[in-house]
Every structure is written in C-alpha cells, then in structure tokens.
Design an enzyme around this catalytic site. Structure first.
Site, PDB file in Angstrom:
ATOM      1  N   GLY A 125       1.860   6.497 -44.115  1.00  0.00           N
ATOM      2  CA  GLY A 125       0.786   7.238 -43.465  1.00  0.00           C
ATOM      3  C   GLY A 125       0.445   6.588 -42.141  1.00  0.00           C
ATOM      4  O   GLY A 125       0.572   7.211 -41.083  1.00  0.00           O
ATOM      5  N   GLY A 166       5.335   9.633 -33.083  1.00  0.00           N
ATOM      6  CA  GLY A 166       4.200   8.734 -33.261  1.00  0.00           C
ATOM      7  C   GLY A 166       4.616   7.408 -33.858  1.00  0.00           C
ATOM      8  O   GLY A 166       4.135   6.354 -33.433  1.00  0.00           O
ATOM      9  N   HIS A 271       0.795  20.379 -35.521  1.00  0.00           N
ATOM     10  CA  HIS A 271       0.744  19.119 -36.270  1.00  0.00           C
ATOM     11  C   HIS A 271      -0.084  19.245 -37.543  1.00  0.00           C
ATOM     12  O   HIS A 271       0.341  18.813 -38.616  1.00  0.00           O
ATOM     13  CB  HIS A 271       0.177  18.001 -35.397  1.00  0.00           C
ATOM     14  CG  HIS A 271      -0.054  16.723 -36.139  1.00  0.00           C
ATOM     15  ND1 HIS A 271       0.961  15.866 -36.497  1.00  0.00           N
ATOM     16  CD2 HIS A 271      -1.202  16.164 -36.623  1.00  0.00           C
ATOM     17  CE1 HIS A 271       0.466  14.831 -37.153  1.00  0.00           C
ATOM     18  NE2 HIS A 271      -0.852  14.996 -37.248  1.00  0.00           N
ATOM     19  N   GLU A 418       4.168 -10.727 -35.621  1.00  0.00           N
ATOM     20  CA  GLU A 418       3.352 -10.835 -36.825  1.00  0.00           C
ATOM     21  C   GLU A 418       3.240  -9.510 -37.579  1.00  0.00           C
ATOM     22  O   GLU A 418       3.288  -9.478 -38.816  1.00  0.00           O
ATOM     23  CB  GLU A 418       1.938 -11.340 -36.485  1.00  0.00           C
ATOM     24  CG  GLU A 418       1.875 -12.802 -36.100  1.00  0.00           C
ATOM     25  CD  GLU A 418       2.079 -13.036 -34.603  1.00  0.00           C
ATOM     26  OE1 GLU A 418       1.918 -14.192 -34.158  1.00  0.00           O
ATOM     27  OE2 GLU A 418       2.396 -12.057 -33.891  1.00  0.00           O
ATOM     28  N   PHE A 444      -4.133 -15.028 -35.864  1.00  0.00           N
ATOM     29  CA  PHE A 444      -3.233 -13.919 -35.561  1.00  0.00           C
ATOM     30  C   PHE A 444      -2.965 -13.023 -36.766  1.00  0.00           C
ATOM     31  O   PHE A 444      -2.137 -12.112 -36.696  1.00  0.00           O
ATOM     32  CB  PHE A 444      -1.917 -14.452 -34.990  1.00  0.00           C
ATOM     33  CG  PHE A 444      -2.098 -15.246 -33.724  1.00  0.00           C
ATOM     34  CD1 PHE A 444      -2.948 -14.791 -32.727  1.00  0.00           C
ATOM     35  CD2 PHE A 444      -1.466 -16.462 -33.545  1.00  0.00           C
ATOM     36  CE1 PHE A 444      -3.147 -15.521 -31.570  1.00  0.00           C
ATOM     37  CE2 PHE A 444      -1.651 -17.203 -32.388  1.00  0.00           C
ATOM     38  CZ  PHE A 444      -2.503 -16.731 -31.391  1.00  0.00           C
ATOM     39  N   ASP A 476      -7.331 -26.299 -28.669  1.00  0.00           N
ATOM     40  CA  ASP A 476      -6.696 -25.049 -28.245  1.00  0.00           C
ATOM     41  C   ASP A 476      -7.712 -23.978 -27.893  1.00  0.00           C
ATOM     42  O   ASP A 476      -7.381 -22.975 -27.264  1.00  0.00           O
ATOM     43  CB  ASP A 476      -5.749 -24.530 -29.336  1.00  0.00           C
ATOM     44  CG  ASP A 476      -4.370 -25.158 -29.234  1.00  0.00           C
ATOM     45  OD1 ASP A 476      -3.997 -25.570 -28.116  1.00  0.00           O
ATOM     46  OD2 ASP A 476      -3.673 -25.238 -30.255  1.00  0.00           O
TER      47      ASP A 476
END
Length: 672
Positions: A125, A166, A271, A418, A444, A476
């Site tokens: 989905g 898409g 659509h 990632e 992240f 950092d």
C-alpha cells in the site's frame, strides 16, 4: 470503428474473453461500492492474465508451495487486479468476496494484507515498499539456492513485483533497485505500469527523469511492452524476463490507465473513485457485455473454466518440482539435511552455547556486547543481515564474506540506504529461512520508519539494531543525537523496543529474540561505556521489567524506573537516597511491551500500586512515561535538542544527572 474488445489481441478467443472479464470487474465493483481503485486494475489486467495463466510458477490449490514464484503487488491500491486473478485462477476467493472488497469480514481488504488473503505474499500500500520487499525476497531465495541447491534451481524462484509510477517515484524503490543492480539479482523482475498518470496530474509535471535509462544505469536489463492490450506479446516478454542474464529485469509496459473508460482513461480521475453509471455501462458494452451486467454476468462458465486451467498447470508444476526435489535429496543428502535443519528453526541449546561465549562481566557499550552476540551466532547461520554503511560503528562486523552474485555471504552491505535496508529485511523475513537484522544510528531510524511500520503490521521477526542511543553521543551534535526516536518507535503497534542497561541485559534480550521470534524488534544500544549492573536472571530481564536493587522496608518505597544507560544513574541516585534513610527500589525496564504482557500480579510486584512516588529516567522525550510516573511522580528526560559538546555535558544541561534525580526525589517528599 474498432470496439475495445477487438483491440485486445490474443490468439485464443477465451484469452481475449478472460481479459475482457478481468478489465470489467474492477469498475463494476468500485461503482457498486462508491469507493476503491479501478484504473490500474483495468490497464494491467491483460498482463495479470498472461502472468497468472501462462508464466507464473504457482499452484492455486497450495498457495504456500515451497517451489512457487513470488508475486508482490507493490502498487497495492490496485488490489482488485490481484483479487480478480486469485478468483479466476482458483485460490478460493468468490465473486462475493470481490463484490465486498474493502468491507470488514471479507478476505479482500482495500490494500493487500499478508495473512488475510490466500496468494498475497506481502502487505502493500505505501508505495515503493513492495519493490524493496521483492529485493529482499530475491536475495534470500538466491542465498538458499547457493547454500543448499547446488545449482538445481529448486530454491531459486522468480520474484515478480508490479509497480506503478508512484512506486518508482518513491526514494525507497530507487535505493532498493540500485542495490539489486549491484547484487546482479537476475531472479527479480520488476513490472512497471507505465501509464504516466499520478493522482494530481501527469508524471511529466513532477518527474523529468528517464526511468528506463535510470534502471539501465542501476545495472538492470530493460524490456519493453509497447502495447498493454497485446496478450500474446506480453506473454512472450514475460517468458523472456525469466531468463537469467546476470541482471535484474525491468519490464516496462506502456499502458492507458482506466482503459477503455470513455470519460476517465488517461486521466487522474481513473485512479480512484466510481466512474459513474453511464461510463461503466459504456465500458461494459465496449467489452461485449450488457450495459447492466452484474458480476455474475461478467464471468462466463467457459471463461472461468479456461482460467481455472491454472489449477491443472499448478498441480503439474508442483508434481514436477516434488519429483526433482526428491531426486535432489538422494543425490545431495548433506545439503538436504542442512536445509532441513535450517528450516526447522533455531536450536535453543545451540543458542545458549553460542551466547555463553559472550563476555558480560566487564563494562562495555551495549553495542559492543550486541556485536559479540552477532559474532558468536554467525557460524550457526541463523542470522543474516548487515548495516547501512556503519558496520564498525554499530558493531555488526562479522567474520565471513559479503553477499554477492557468486557468494551467499555472511553479511550484506546495504550502503547508505536505511529505508531500503529496512524494506529488504522485510523481504528476507517473508522468505522465512533467516532472522534478518540491519543496523544504523538511532537518529536515522526516521529514514526507515515506513518499512518498520509495515514489518510490524505483518508481524515479521526483523531485528533493527540502532546504536548511539541518546544525546550522550556528544560532540557530533544535535543532528546525530536522538531525542524523540525511542518514544516514537514505542508508538508503533507490534514493535518491541528494547533498551538494555548493560552487557548481561543485552545478552538476555538477544536470547529472547532468538528463541521467541514473534514480531519485529528495535534494539536501542549505547555508544558509551556502561558499567556492569547487579546480576539478574535472564527470566527477569525477559519479562521486560524487574527490580534490580532495593533498600529499606517501607511499603511505600520511592521507585526509580529507568532504561538503558540511565539504569546505572538510577542506581547511583538510589544509593545516595538510601544513605539518607529513604526506602528505594530501582527498576530496570528494558522493554515496555514485554513488561505490559506480563500478568498484573507480576507487574504489581515490580511496581506496587501503593508506591506513588515514582521517578522515570530516560535520556529522551518524556512523552509516554507519565503513565508510569503517575500524578505524584516525575519524569527526568530530554525534551529539547542536544548540542555539540561532550556527552556528559549535554546530559547535565538537560538534568539527566545523579544530582538532579536526587533533588527531584527529595522534592517529592517522604511517606507520612
């Protein structure tokens, strides 16, 4: 003037009639419901018929057959495309199921859901996720064939994934496709519904890239289908796509969304939503049906019998595979036994023996202990995964080779991807032979969130290893210092978020994950050194929460509740408060989900309801902890961003210190 029916090109009249039926069903269903997605289900119907009837290796009578190809509908909004083929080819769906798609209690939800519908391989989905999942499935299938199959091609199915514009616009598909090219996954075929329409306009208004050229640059082979209505040409191209050429294949299908709707074809309005009674009537008449045809009218007996030949074909393919598998087991008994052991699942004694070698008696970052667990377990072959370009930092460097087209590899190199990494892990988990893991910095995890959520929805036993768990990361700076991520991950239903406090807890948590692969888990691990805490049985840790230390006999003790690196801080504060005559209990809560699954009687022994003076300590957002602190308690955490400074200084700036916890405890008062 040509009618739409005459434009469908197929040598066999019943193929033409079957395609007409498959095109007609979606607009009729959506019109009756008043909602749904018909456009893509219509334009891809000829391809889906060719695939399910003539090319896909599947057995509708046994959707879980080990020798089957895998088909994933990444463009999940076109679920009627898949449901129609599952009905026509004999997977057990009925016309009534199609009529009640998107309706509670029916096996035809609005987007495909794994476990709800026979023949659905993956919940899809969110656009692009199916592409990443297919890459993971293809990697896992190739690895099984390389490790055990001895080039028999018994365990190396073709993985098919159908995606729309898409899907290919989403970054996760680009990340995953790039890795698939680098891995030369020639058991992967991506079918692209090239209809050039988005929800709010044409693709050219938002995307100037040449998709075919992009995929060639990724290292893919590109095949073209110039006409989505030419069934015979499509069938030939699908067969071509199964050839193993050392490259994954993009099958680009030029299509017309919503064809043959007079009012909506080639338009964004195709659509979603009903087309209108007049338009549906025109579609039906153009395809050779009465203008007021019902679903039952659309499915002629001879057409259904023609499509159900897939059952006969599937049984033959299944029998042939069984015969070849039996012969292979005779010729290759050792790999056959090894494969059987692998599919049987982890041996608890083997896990215990491996974990016994992990050092837990000295101070260590929990990321280092987790790395030792991976190293100890790698020889067993139970785990398989890698890192998003951070193996040394996340301690996921394991002995052995990297996965490639020539080598099954002990580890995967995902690159700085990632999101794709998490989606690919889902595909590996769907395959089922390995417990997949992937690692990166906790901050992240936001990049991977879409795939993590989908894995939780499917209940896939993926392990996400997230290190550098708080503002203690230090110099950092705030972009690398997670604050809201742990609280945010805990909001995902079905995701175990685990933040161990020391080496012993880390091993105990890994032990539970390995022996009880129930659902996905996020391991939140420290960058900094953590001390060894008071010893605790694995069983206590695996309950998700337990009393790690206490002092005093007051029935209303002060509760210091902490996770991860803050448990040591809570212990230090507890000792100071105990020295001042306070009755104190320190509770380690490595996994809230596990704790809340325990019986109420156990939870009450850890957190007595009568103990109302409570302080929860975690170096992250305080959101969510007030249910444990209560109206008379407090939460010590980090509700703002960090700074580029030494970790202890950043923690001190936010009050995550022993001194501040002691002060907060004193401010809560004492029992009267």
């Amino acid at each position: 003037m040509k009618t739409p029916l005459s434009q469908i090109r197929a040598a066999h009249p019943l193929d033409r009639a079957a395609v007409a039926t498959a095109i007609a069903i979606p607009p009729v269903v959506v019109q009756a419901l008043g909602h749904g997605h018909a456009g893509a289900a219509m334009d891809m119907a000829p391809l889906a018929h060719a695939l399910f009837s003539s090319v896909l290796r599947h057995d509708p009578a046994d959707p879980a057959w080990a020798g089957r190809d895998r088909f994933i509908l990444s463009a999940g909004h076109a679920s009627l495309l898949l449901y129609t083929q599952l009905y026509l080819t004999g997977y057990g769906l009925t016309l009534d199921d199609l009529a009640h798609t998107r309706t509670p209690g029916y096996p035809t939800p609005g987007h495909p859901e794994r476990g709800r519908t026979p023949g659905v391989e993956m919940t899809t989905g969110p656009l692009g996720q199916g592409v990443a999942g297919a890459v993971g499935l293809a990697l896992a299938a190739r690895r099984e064939e390389t490790l055990f199959g001895r080039r028999s091609r018994l365990f190396d199915p073709t993985v098919w994934v159908l995606a729309g514009d898409g899907c290919l616009a989403e970054g996760v598909s680009a990340e995953a496709s790039s890795l698939a090219g680098a891995q030369r996954l020639d058991n992967l075929v991506l079918i692209w519904d090239d209809n050039r329409i988005m929800i709010d306009g044409t693709t050219s208004e938002a995307n100037a890239s040449d998709v075919r050229a992009r995929y060639r640059a990724y290292g893919w082979r590109v095949l073209d289908v110039p006409d989505h209505l030419d069934v015979d040409d499509i069938t030939g191209r699908l067969h071509d796509a199964t050839e193993r050429t050392g490259r994954p294949t993009l099958l680009a299908v030029r299509s017309v969304i919503g064809w043959p709707s007079p009012a909506h074809q080639r338009r964004p309005s195709a659509h979603a939503g009903a087309f209108g009674e007049a338009d549906v009537a025109a579609i039906l008449q153009g395809l050779g049906f009465p203008a007021d045809a019902t679903l039952a009218d659309l499915v002629r007996d001879d057409v259904l019998a023609h499509c159900r030949r897939a059952l006969v074909r599937g049984a033959e393919l299944h029998e042939d595979w069984d015969d070849r598998a039996s012969a292979w087991r005779v010729v290759h008994p050792a790999p056959a036994r090894a494969r059987h052991r692998a599919w049987r699942g982890p041996d608890p004694a083997e896990i215990d023996a491996a974990l016994a070698s992990v050092p837990v008696g000295t101070p260590a970052p929990t990321r280092a202990t987790s790395g030792a667990v991976l190293a100890a377990l790698t020889p067993s072959g139970r785990l398989w995964g890698g890192s998003a370009d951070l193996p040394a930092s996340t301690n996921t460097v394991v002995l052995g080779t990297l996965a490639s087209a020539e080598d099954p590899g002990a580890t995967l190199r995902f690159g700085v991807r990632e999101h794709a990494m998490a989606g690919i892990l889902s595909g590996i988990a769907l395959h089922g032979l390995w417990r997949p893991y992937g690692s990166g910095y906790l901050t992240f995890s936001d990049y991977a969130r879409g795939a993590i959520r989908l894995a939780a929805l499917m209940g896939l036993p993926v392990v996400y290893i997230f290190t550098h768990d708080s503002v203690a990361v230090g110099e950092d700076g705030p972009t690398y210092q997670p604050v809201e991520q742990v609280a945010s991950l805990r909001l995902v239903p079905g995701l175990d978020v685990i933040r161990p406090a020391d080496a012993r807890e880390t091993v105990a948590c890994w032990r539970r994950l390995l022996k009880q692969p129930e659902r996905p888990a996020a391991l939140i691990l420290s960058h900094q050194m953590l001390p060894v805490l008071p010893d605790a049985p694995d069983e206590d840790v695996q309950c998700g929460g337990y009393v790690t230390w206490s002092a005093g006999r007051d029935p209303d003790p002060l509760l210091l509740i902490a996770t991860g690196s803050e448990v040591a801080l809570a212990l230090d504060a507890g000792h100071i408060l105990a020295g001042r005559g306070r009755s104190v209990r320190v509770v380690s809560l490595p996994c809230v989900t596990w704790f809340e699954e325990q019986p109420a009687a156990y939870r009450d022994t850890v957190l007595p309801p009568t103990a109302r003076r409570r302080i929860v300590i975690e170096a992250g957002r305080t959101t969510g902890w007030w249910r444990y602190a209560g109206l008379e308690g407090a939460v010590v955490g980090v509700d703002g961003f960090g700074a580029s400074a030494p970790g202890p200084d950043v923690l001190a700036a936010h009050g995550v210190t022993v001194e501040h916890v002691v002060a907060v405890a004193e401010s809560l008062g004492r029992p009267t």
